[in-house]
Design a protein around this motif. Structure first.
Motif, PDB file in Angstrom:
ATOM      1  N   LEU A  87       5.158   1.532  -8.877  1.00 42.71           N
ATOM      2  CA  LEU A  87       5.538   1.511 -10.753  1.00 42.71           C
ATOM      3  C   LEU A  87       4.871   2.889 -11.326  1.00 42.71           C
ATOM      4  O   LEU A  87       5.679   2.828 -12.320  1.00 42.71           O
ATOM      5  CB  LEU A  87       3.897   0.777 -11.211  1.00 42.71           C
ATOM      6  N   THR A  88       4.353   4.336 -10.930  1.00 40.21           N
ATOM      7  CA  THR A  88       4.640   5.178 -11.619  1.00 40.21           C
ATOM      8  C   THR A  88       6.054   6.160 -10.937  1.00 40.21           C
ATOM      9  O   THR A  88       6.070   7.455 -11.938  1.00 40.21           O
ATOM     10  CB  THR A  88       3.557   6.073 -10.947  1.00 40.21           C
ATOM     11  N   GLU A 104       0.872  -1.481  -0.342  1.00 42.46           N
ATOM     12  CA  GLU A 104      -0.286  -0.174  -0.041  1.00 42.46           C
ATOM     13  C   GLU A 104       0.620   1.391  -0.275  1.00 42.46           C
ATOM     14  O   GLU A 104       0.474   1.920  -0.434  1.00 42.46           O
ATOM     15  CB  GLU A 104      -0.622   0.314   0.934  1.00 42.46           C
ATOM     16  N   ARG A 105       1.869   1.442   0.680  1.00 41.69           N
ATOM     17  CA  ARG A 105       2.983   2.806   0.300  1.00 41.69           C
ATOM     18  C   ARG A 105       3.005   3.177  -0.744  1.00 41.69           C
ATOM     19  O   ARG A 105       3.508   3.809  -0.895  1.00 41.69           O
ATOM     20  CB  ARG A 105       3.816   2.153   2.053  1.00 41.69           C
ATOM     21  N   ALA A 106       4.128   2.004  -1.587  1.00 41.88           N
ATOM     22  CA  ALA A 106       4.417   1.665  -2.540  1.00 41.88           C
ATOM     23  C   ALA A 106       3.484   2.114  -3.441  1.00 41.88           C
ATOM     24  O   ALA A 106       3.537   3.202  -4.334  1.00 41.88           O
ATOM     25  CB  ALA A 106       5.141   0.882  -2.727  1.00 41.88           C
ATOM     26  N   ALA A 107       2.602   1.661  -3.985  1.00 41.12           N
ATOM     27  CA  ALA A 107       0.893   2.103  -4.475  1.00 41.12           C
ATOM     28  C   ALA A 107       1.044   3.951  -4.717  1.00 41.12           C
ATOM     29  O   ALA A 107       0.953   4.304  -5.514  1.00 41.12           O
ATOM     30  CB  ALA A 107      -0.018   1.130  -4.122  1.00 41.12           C
ATOM     31  N   LYS A 108       1.265   4.004  -3.231  1.00 39.96           N
ATOM     32  CA  LYS A 108       0.863   5.332  -2.797  1.00 39.96           C
ATOM     33  C   LYS A 108       2.002   6.609  -3.108  1.00 39.96           C
ATOM     34  O   LYS A 108       2.028   7.881  -2.995  1.00 39.96           O
ATOM     35  CB  LYS A 108       0.002   5.506  -1.348  1.00 39.96           C
TER      36      LYS A 108
END
Length: 81
Positions: free
Chosen positions: A41-42, A18-22
């Motif tokens: 990924l962004t 979740e942290r990485a996705a944010k």
């Protein structure tokens, strides 16, 4: 950048995802030694990040650049106002 040990990473994988996705990046370490960097990924690829020379041909440096303000600098170093 935050560092997480491998045991914490296994225990809290969902939270870390979740942290990485944010957009947050972090390092996973084993016995205190950094092993991997987790990035969203962004995040831009290394080839996408522009460095020195990105304004090549777009900026003109004056021919007297190395002498600009010479009188003022000399006065300051010689103690004159």
């Amino acid at each position: 950048m935050d560092t997480v040990n491998i045991h914490q990473a296994k225990t809290h994988l969902s939270r870390l995802i979740e942290r990485a996705a944010k957009g947050e990046s972090f390092v996973i370490a084993k016995a205190g030694k950094p092993m991997v960097k987790v990035v969203p990924l962004t995040a831009p690829e290394a080839a996408q990040v522009k460095r020195v020379g990105f304004l090549s041909g777009q900026v003109r440096v004056p021919t007297d650049f190395d002498r600009m303000g010479e009188e003022i600098i000399d006065a300051l170093f010689s103690g004159q106002s």
